[in-house]
Design an enzyme around this catalytic site. Structure first.
Site, PDB file in Angstrom:
ATOM      1  N   GLU A  40       0.659  -1.274   0.158  1.00 45.71           N
ATOM      2  CA  GLU A  40      -0.044  -0.037   0.093  1.00 45.71           C
ATOM      3  C   GLU A  40       0.854   1.165  -0.097  1.00 45.71           C
ATOM      4  O   GLU A  40       1.927   1.220   0.778  1.00 45.71           O
ATOM      5  CB  GLU A  40      -0.970   0.124   1.166  1.00 45.71           C
ATOM      6  CG  GLU A  40      -1.798   1.173   1.223  1.00 45.71           C
ATOM      7  CD  GLU A  40      -3.143   1.076   2.143  1.00 45.71           C
ATOM      8  OE1 GLU A  40      -3.913   1.961   1.819  1.00 45.71           O
ATOM      9  OE2 GLU A  40      -2.977   0.215   2.947  1.00 45.71           O
ATOM     10  N   CYS A 244      -7.060   1.015   2.412  1.00 47.13           N
ATOM     11  CA  CYS A 244      -7.639   2.210   2.491  1.00 47.13           C
ATOM     12  C   CYS A 244      -7.508   3.034   1.090  1.00 47.13           C
ATOM     13  O   CYS A 244      -8.378   3.909   0.904  1.00 47.13           O
ATOM     14  CB  CYS A 244      -7.370   3.065   3.706  1.00 47.13           C
ATOM     15  SG  CYS A 244      -7.911   2.245   5.166  1.00 47.13           S
ATOM     16  N   ASN A 374     -12.609  -3.117   1.106  1.00 46.89           N
ATOM     17  CA  ASN A 374     -11.492  -3.295   2.068  1.00 46.89           C
ATOM     18  C   ASN A 374     -12.134  -2.855   3.277  1.00 46.89           C
ATOM     19  O   ASN A 374     -12.412  -1.301   3.492  1.00 46.89           O
ATOM     20  CB  ASN A 374     -10.389  -2.491   1.611  1.00 46.89           C
ATOM     21  CG  ASN A 374      -9.335  -2.142   2.733  1.00 46.89           C
ATOM     22  OD1 ASN A 374      -8.701  -3.389   3.041  1.00 46.89           O
ATOM     23  ND2 ASN A 374      -9.250  -1.108   3.369  1.00 46.89           N
ATOM     24  N   GLU A 375     -12.178  -3.811   4.426  1.00 45.40           N
ATOM     25  CA  GLU A 375     -12.634  -3.277   5.605  1.00 45.40           C
ATOM     26  C   GLU A 375     -13.702  -2.376   5.622  1.00 45.40           C
ATOM     27  O   GLU A 375     -14.060  -1.538   6.431  1.00 45.40           O
ATOM     28  CB  GLU A 375     -11.368  -2.544   6.280  1.00 45.40           C
ATOM     29  CG  GLU A 375     -10.014  -3.319   6.339  1.00 45.40           C
ATOM     30  CD  GLU A 375      -9.144  -2.502   7.175  1.00 45.40           C
ATOM     31  OE1 GLU A 375      -9.362  -1.278   7.718  1.00 45.40           O
ATOM     32  OE2 GLU A 375      -7.979  -2.984   7.675  1.00 45.40           O
TER      33      GLU A 375
END
Length: 649
Positions: A40, A244, A374-375
């Protein structure tokens, strides 16, 4: 009647030796893709890090929205050498490309021989190596006057010229100009200088400096030493471009893969959710190419039609929270996701496969996995959009495995609801994340033992034990043996985050630390490397008997896997206690083993760390070892030992 001693020994050995049925029951196939990496763009992992570009803000696109106090000339100095007269301004009236809207205009009224121009300081300085070659390029346009002579220099921190070249900008339209520079001395924090030495008006954009030595010699490539450190992990997969980062800080910040391919001067830069800037010079083509170069399967992550629930800092008052792509726009967004798969896997004659081929890769990349979300907060809006995307991918590309998401924690509302939703849709794999202390990892060694094997498989996409001391790394090693033991349900696992640049660390712990000159693998890195380099095809229970008190003794763990390609049997023995511990090993079930083995030990003081001041405090040590059918290995305190016993296929 008394049994003779030699007969008693034979009976005892026969009783101790496992039957064929027992051996088969104690072994099982495990995922071929178990241990990999997650990249990331966090902690300056891409620009100023893995991406080898040495010029910061090369296209003058920095803005206050990227970072407080930034502007289009951040990292640039305006130079008017001697008595040179003129001005510099940032313009946008007629850009090099609509996706790259800003450029610099130099008005040179009188160069007074020395010239007028710009200096770039790179990312914490430009590191230069004596005798190395660097490729310089820029785009220029002569707005008025005759051909414009340009002087390009590499200088050290004191302004001494280490290399220079002259160019002549002549075109009235945008044109790229190139030069090769070779410094005569090494400079840890050099700079790039571009001076216009004629009279007139000159526009400049996309000012670039690349070392010719990139990983695998790739154009627009990656920093060689940092990429090699990643390659040395032997990852079976790579998740990218982020977590994120993928679903972004609001809808206008979703990561759009289509804006990251093609000529770099036509890519769209944008702010980074982590508070800086991404040029997208490291884009989807480069990600796929890097995966291929290191033998890792690509796992791109796309937003599930929603932004991060923490958008705008929604944990604070005034945040905007999870934003959703309007349902009226979901068909187009879904097509973007399908186009991504075509870009990776389509023939060179397909629309998006042709764009991949035009970039220099006619053959498909062989995409097998794609992550959606994602999450994400398990809202009705998220579920509606995820279902649309999931069903579209499954219908058009049934061979591509979709990975869903069950929140940022190992338990809680999003976790429970996410698993229920995944079970309802029969999502093949879900992505679990957790960052916990070492005690949690030691106390949860049975986590996956009880998972329902008929439900979704698991990708443990992000995990770490909140520290870079040896004890943290060994706690992770203990847990990784449980991932091997449950390699039938845990399909993939990756430590996170991967990279962090000194002076720009936003999240700790990290796997690899670096600055412009040095790469420092953490102690956690070597645990990941030892597991990554010693992955197996089958897991074998009952081969290693733990020290007295185990399995209640959570400070000791072991696993045994066999590599089908080599026939090697691989033992991983972890002692997380302060005293030596014996591990009893029984290899009698395995056929075709040799006595020759390799012993790799990783041990040191409990709180040992690898740092910039002491980057080699704890390193694995390799030695030969002679293995027998049965033996006892005494593991040093605070150690991971890998015994690789040679076999035949």
């Amino acid at each position: 009647m008394k049994i003779p001693a030699f007969l008693a020994l034979i009976v005892a050995l026969a009783a101790a030796a496992p039957t064929k049925a027992q051996s088969e029951a104690a072994s099982k196939p495990i995922s071929a893709d178990l241990f990999g990496i997650f990249f990331e763009d966090l902690n300056y992992a891409a620009d100023g890090g893995l991406y080898a570009e040495l010029v910061q803000n090369r296209s003058f696109e920095y803005a206050p929205s990227d970072h407080d106090g930034w502007h289009p000339l951040t990292s640039w100095d305006y130079l008017h050498e001697g008595f040179a007269m003129g001005s510099v301004s940032v313009e946008s009236a007629a850009p090099l490309h609509a996706t790259n809207p800003h450029y610099v205009q130099l008005r040179i009224e009188n160069p007074f021989q020395k010239g007028l121009g710009l200096r770039n300081h790179g990312f914490d300085g430009i590191p230069l190596t004596a005798g190395a070659t660097y490729d310089f390029s820029l785009w220029a346009r002569v707005k008025s006057g005759a051909a414009m002579p340009l002087l390009v220099q590499l200088q050290d921190a004191q302004g001494k010229v280490l290399a220079e070249a002259t160019l002549s900008a002549q075109a009235a339209g945008w044109q790229q100009y190139r030069a090769t520079l070779t410094p005569t001395a090494t400079a840890a924090a050099g700079s790039l200088v571009v001076l216009a030495t004629g009279k007139g008006i000159l526009d400049l954009d996309m000012v670039s400096l690349f070392p010719q030595r990139t990983f695998r010699g790739r154009t627009n490539g990656l920093r060689a030493d940092l990429a090699q450190a990643i390659a040395d992990l032997k990852p079976r997969f790579m998740r990218f471009p982020g977590g994120c980062l993928a679903h972004g800080d609001g809808l206008d910040n979703l990561y759009d893969w289509k804006k990251t391919i093609g000529p770099v001067e036509q890519r769209t830069a944008q702010r980074n959710i982590w508070g800086y800037h991404q040029t997208t010079g490291l884009g989807y083509f480069e990600y796929f190419q890097f995966c291929e170069d290191i033998g890792a399967k690509p796992i791109p992550i796309v937003a599930a039609g929603v932004s991060c629930q923490n958008s705008g800092g929604s944990w604070k008052i005034g945040g905007i929270g999870q934003q959703c792509v309007p349902l009226a726009d979901m068909a187009a967004y879904t097509q973007d996701v399908l186009d991504l798969i075509e870009y990776a896997n389509g023939p060179a004659t397909s629309t998006w496969g042709a764009k991949r081929a035009a970039a220099g890769h006619p053959a498909p990349f062989g995409l097998q996995y794609i992550g959606i979300g994602n999450e994400d907060k398990q809202t009705p809006e998220f579920r509606e959009r995820f279902k649309l995307l999931y069903e579209a991918v499954r219908a058009k590309y049934p061979a591509v495995t979709v990975i869903g998401t069950v929140g940022p924690s190992p338990k809680g509302e999003d976790y429970d609801q996410g698993w229920a939703f995944a079970s309802q849709l029969h999502v093949p794999v879900v992505d679990e994340h957790y960052y916990e202390n070492p005690k949690w990892f030691l106390a949860n060694q049975q986590r996956y033992d009880a998972y329902d094997r008929s439900k979704s498989k698991v990708y443990l996409g992000e995990y770490a034990s909140w520290g870079n001391e040896l004890y943290n790394a060994l706690a992770e090693a203990v847990y990784m043996t449980t991932l091997e033991r449950n390699g039938d349900v845990v399909q993939l696992a990756s430590y996170a985050p991967l990279l962090a640049k000194e002076g720009h660390i936003q999240w700790k712990p990290d796997l690899i630390y670096f600055n412009n000159a040095t790469v420092v693998p953490s102690v956690n890195y070597y645990v990941q490397q030892l597991f990554g380099q010693n992955q197996g095809s089958t897991y074998h229970a009952g081969v290693v008997r733990l020290p007295t008190g185990a399995p209640a003794d959570t400070a000791a763990a072991a696993s045994c896997v066999r590599d089908a390609q080599t026939g090697d049997v691989i033992l991983k023995l972890i002692n997380l206690g302060p005293q030596p511990k014996p591990f009893a090993v029984d290899l009698t079930r395995f056929k075709g083993l040799k006595t020759a083995a390799t012993q790799t030990t990783f041990t040191g003081p409990r709180n040992a760390q690898n740092t910039f001041d002491s980057p080699r405090t704890v390193l694995p040590k390799v030695a030969s070892y002679k293995a027998t059918k049965r033996f006892t290995y005494t593991a040093a305190p605070f150690s991971l030992t890998v015994l690789r016993v040679r076999g035949t296929r």
